[in-house]
Motif scaffolding. Sequence first.
Motif, PDB file in Angstrom:
ATOM      1  N   GLU A 289      18.460  60.876  52.215  1.00  0.00           N
ATOM      2  CA  GLU A 289      17.502  60.111  53.021  1.00  0.00           C
ATOM      3  C   GLU A 289      16.317  59.571  52.253  1.00  0.00           C
ATOM      4  O   GLU A 289      15.569  58.734  52.774  1.00  0.00           O
ATOM      5  CB  GLU A 289      16.990  60.992  54.166  1.00  0.00           C
ATOM      6  CG  GLU A 289      18.079  61.599  55.029  1.00  0.00           C
ATOM      7  CD  GLU A 289      17.522  62.639  55.985  1.00  0.00           C
ATOM      8  OE1 GLU A 289      16.598  62.291  56.756  1.00  0.00           O
ATOM      9  OE2 GLU A 289      17.999  63.791  55.957  1.00  0.00           O
TER      10      GLU A 289
ATOM     11  N   MET B 223      12.653  59.952  49.822  1.00  0.00           N
ATOM     12  CA  MET B 223      11.365  60.641  49.935  1.00  0.00           C
ATOM     13  C   MET B 223      10.726  60.455  51.309  1.00  0.00           C
ATOM     14  O   MET B 223      10.021  61.342  51.809  1.00  0.00           O
ATOM     15  CB  MET B 223      10.416  60.113  48.853  1.00  0.00           C
ATOM     16  CG  MET B 223       9.177  60.953  48.658  1.00  0.00           C
ATOM     17  SD  MET B 223       9.604  62.613  48.054  1.00  0.00           S
ATOM     18  CE  MET B 223       8.046  63.462  48.327  1.00  0.00           C
ATOM     19  N   ALA B 224      10.981  59.317  51.943  1.00  0.00           N
ATOM     20  CA  ALA B 224      10.361  59.026  53.245  1.00  0.00           C
ATOM     21  C   ALA B 224      10.752  60.045  54.303  1.00  0.00           C
ATOM     22  O   ALA B 224       9.997  60.285  55.265  1.00  0.00           O
ATOM     23  CB  ALA B 224      10.750  57.625  53.707  1.00  0.00           C
TER      24      ALA B 224
ATOM     25  N   TYR C 281       8.375  62.805  55.421  1.00  0.00           N
ATOM     26  CA  TYR C 281       7.180  62.477  56.206  1.00  0.00           C
ATOM     27  C   TYR C 281       7.529  61.932  57.585  1.00  0.00           C
ATOM     28  O   TYR C 281       6.705  61.288  58.234  1.00  0.00           O
ATOM     29  CB  TYR C 281       6.298  61.486  55.435  1.00  0.00           C
ATOM     30  CG  TYR C 281       5.544  62.172  54.316  1.00  0.00           C
ATOM     31  CD1 TYR C 281       4.309  62.762  54.550  1.00  0.00           C
ATOM     32  CD2 TYR C 281       6.106  62.285  53.043  1.00  0.00           C
ATOM     33  CE1 TYR C 281       3.631  63.428  53.532  1.00  0.00           C
ATOM     34  CE2 TYR C 281       5.440  62.943  52.024  1.00  0.00           C
ATOM     35  CZ  TYR C 281       4.205  63.519  52.281  1.00  0.00           C
ATOM     36  OH  TYR C 281       3.538  64.187  51.274  1.00  0.00           O
ATOM     37  N   LYS C 282       8.755  62.215  58.050  1.00  0.00           N
ATOM     38  CA  LYS C 282       9.122  61.838  59.415  1.00  0.00           C
ATOM     39  C   LYS C 282       8.290  62.648  60.414  1.00  0.00           C
ATOM     40  O   LYS C 282       8.158  63.860  60.274  1.00  0.00           O
ATOM     41  CB  LYS C 282      10.607  62.095  59.659  1.00  0.00           C
ATOM     42  CG  LYS C 282      11.526  61.067  59.008  1.00  0.00           C
ATOM     43  CD  LYS C 282      12.974  61.315  59.383  1.00  0.00           C
ATOM     44  CE  LYS C 282      13.867  60.208  58.807  1.00  0.00           C
ATOM     45  NZ  LYS C 282      15.296  60.430  59.156  1.00  0.00           N
TER      46      LYS C 282
ATOM     47  N   TYR D 183       5.127  62.289  60.814  1.00  0.00           N
ATOM     48  CA  TYR D 183       3.796  62.527  60.252  1.00  0.00           C
ATOM     49  C   TYR D 183       2.683  62.005  61.166  1.00  0.00           C
ATOM     50  O   TYR D 183       1.668  62.678  61.370  1.00  0.00           O
ATOM     51  CB  TYR D 183       3.696  61.868  58.871  1.00  0.00           C
ATOM     52  CG  TYR D 183       2.330  61.922  58.246  1.00  0.00           C
ATOM     53  CD1 TYR D 183       1.829  63.102  57.712  1.00  0.00           C
ATOM     54  CD2 TYR D 183       1.521  60.780  58.188  1.00  0.00           C
ATOM     55  CE1 TYR D 183       0.569  63.154  57.136  1.00  0.00           C
ATOM     56  CE2 TYR D 183       0.268  60.818  57.612  1.00  0.00           C
ATOM     57  CZ  TYR D 183      -0.199  61.998  57.087  1.00  0.00           C
ATOM     58  OH  TYR D 183      -1.451  62.046  56.521  1.00  0.00           O
TER      59      TYR D 183
ATOM     60  N   GLN E 257      17.045  55.836  64.929  1.00  0.00           N
ATOM     61  CA  GLN E 257      15.877  56.138  64.101  1.00  0.00           C
ATOM     62  C   GLN E 257      14.660  55.555  64.816  1.00  0.00           C
ATOM     63  O   GLN E 257      14.188  54.475  64.506  1.00  0.00           O
ATOM     64  CB  GLN E 257      16.034  55.521  62.707  1.00  0.00           C
ATOM     65  CG  GLN E 257      17.183  56.079  61.888  1.00  0.00           C
ATOM     66  CD  GLN E 257      16.917  57.508  61.442  1.00  0.00           C
ATOM     67  OE1 GLN E 257      15.841  57.825  60.949  1.00  0.00           O
ATOM     68  NE2 GLN E 257      17.903  58.380  61.614  1.00  0.00           N
TER      69      GLN E 257
ATOM     70  N   THR F 115      10.831  55.044  66.467  1.00  0.00           N
ATOM     71  CA  THR F 115       9.427  55.205  66.124  1.00  0.00           C
ATOM     72  C   THR F 115       8.793  56.175  67.108  1.00  0.00           C
ATOM     73  O   THR F 115       9.408  56.575  68.094  1.00  0.00           O
ATOM     74  CB  THR F 115       8.693  53.859  66.203  1.00  0.00           C
ATOM     75  OG1 THR F 115       8.766  53.369  67.548  1.00  0.00           O
ATOM     76  CG2 THR F 115       9.313  52.838  65.255  1.00  0.00           C
TER      77      THR F 115
END
Length: 500
Positions: free
Chosen positions: A361, A363-364, A367-368, A370, A447, A449
């Motif tokens: 997935e 590096m992002a 921070y899901k 966040y 996915q 928001t």
Amino acid sequence: MVIGYWTYPSCTFQHPPYSLSTSSCDDSCEPSYLCELCGGPEQDHRLKVLFQVLDVNGDGGICVNDLSIGLKKLGVHRTELELMKIVKAGDKDLDGQLDFEEFVHYLRDHEKKLRLVFKSLDTKNDGRIDKQEIMQSLRDLGVNISEQQAEKILKSMDKNGTMTIDWNEWRDYHLLHPADNIPEIILYWKHATIFDVGESLMVPDEFTAEEKKTGMWWRHLVAGGAAGAVSRTCTAPLDRLKVLMQVHASRTNSMCIAGGFTHMIREGGMWSLWRGNGMNVIKIAPESAIKFMAYEQIKRLIGSNQETLGILERFVAGSLAGAIAQSSIYPMEVLKTRLALRKTGQFSGIADCAKQIFRKEGMAAFYKGYIPNLIGIIPYAGIDLAVYETLKNSWLQRYATDSADPGVFVLLACGTTSSTCGQLASYPLALVRTRMQAQATIEGGPQMTMSGLFKHIVKTEGAFGLYRGLAPNFMKVIPAVSISYVVYENLKMSLGVVSR
């Protein structure tokens, strides 16, 4: 320089021509500071006269300018900042001045705090504070002074030349001074350091100058961290059940508490109840350390000269410190959630989980969730702090006479209530954060928001869907608080933390 309640090293105060007392106790009350606040016509008259003296323009309200002129008439010299703090502390309707009712309420509340301080300084219990007691009290606040300096402080308050300070002299000198950061209250009413409920969004505790100077602060933090580790481990099954219910429970897939435990045990055995707990414990140390250091630095940036901050300043500094700490360790939060949700054999450990997430997935993924986590700090920290301070002040006003020590049951009740209120307010954001952390990584999978996920949950599950997993979350609060307190107290003694 003002340290706590002591003006040091020099004082220019001239005593007022009459007593500023809000009490009307007769000479039979010995020592006088042990008396309850008295009422009656004499007290009302005294307060009205004092109010009229300070209400310079006679408009029925005391503003900062009135207070400055009126106090100078009485020979009391206060800085503009101190006068602003007095008005702010008593101004309940936020109109920038004190009416008679607000003035009386402020004086009575402030006098009660002064009684607590006087009692704590009067170590000989003779109703007087002498030179040695002044030196000891300042030493407790981290300041060492000579006998000559102590005598200078004593003379500034001593009206009758006895070289001791009785309650009346103490009260008259300090009553119209805004300082209310009593070291005893700081010592006894620690909250965030003692209680661990699995969430780390509380505003950090204050430490006295003595605790910082002697290194007791880090012992408190170590004891609190270790207590949190034990508490989280003992309540880990409930925490994992909460995560599972937050992510998997829905209208079509109802998951009760008993059914959830049964599912976990069948899928991975008894040990599976503790999945994710290792990371939950590991992140305590870096998060606590970062938050404490950030809090202290932000206090300096705010520029407060007080030993402790006011409630609004504490909220701002605590929220910012929490945001910095959460930002620093947030990847660990994601790992904790993924490990709690993993199936048997999916990951071989923490490092393997991190590698797989990064490889699939990027590096992002660390921070899901966040943003909702960061936003959640505000309602949690704000409500927790406000409720705790309200309960604390209510107890101090009603029941504190000889000491600010509330006792274990009051402390536990206040901590549990405030933490529960904070969690309840921020829970929908915590649920959205957890679902975002756990979102499927399959190509073409949803996915969403933060706002999209909120809308989806409300549309498909109703408002109740934002509170999935709330029952096991609240079930763990009382045992978590109780366990962390008991462990904290025992470790405190082992680490040599001195409590007065």
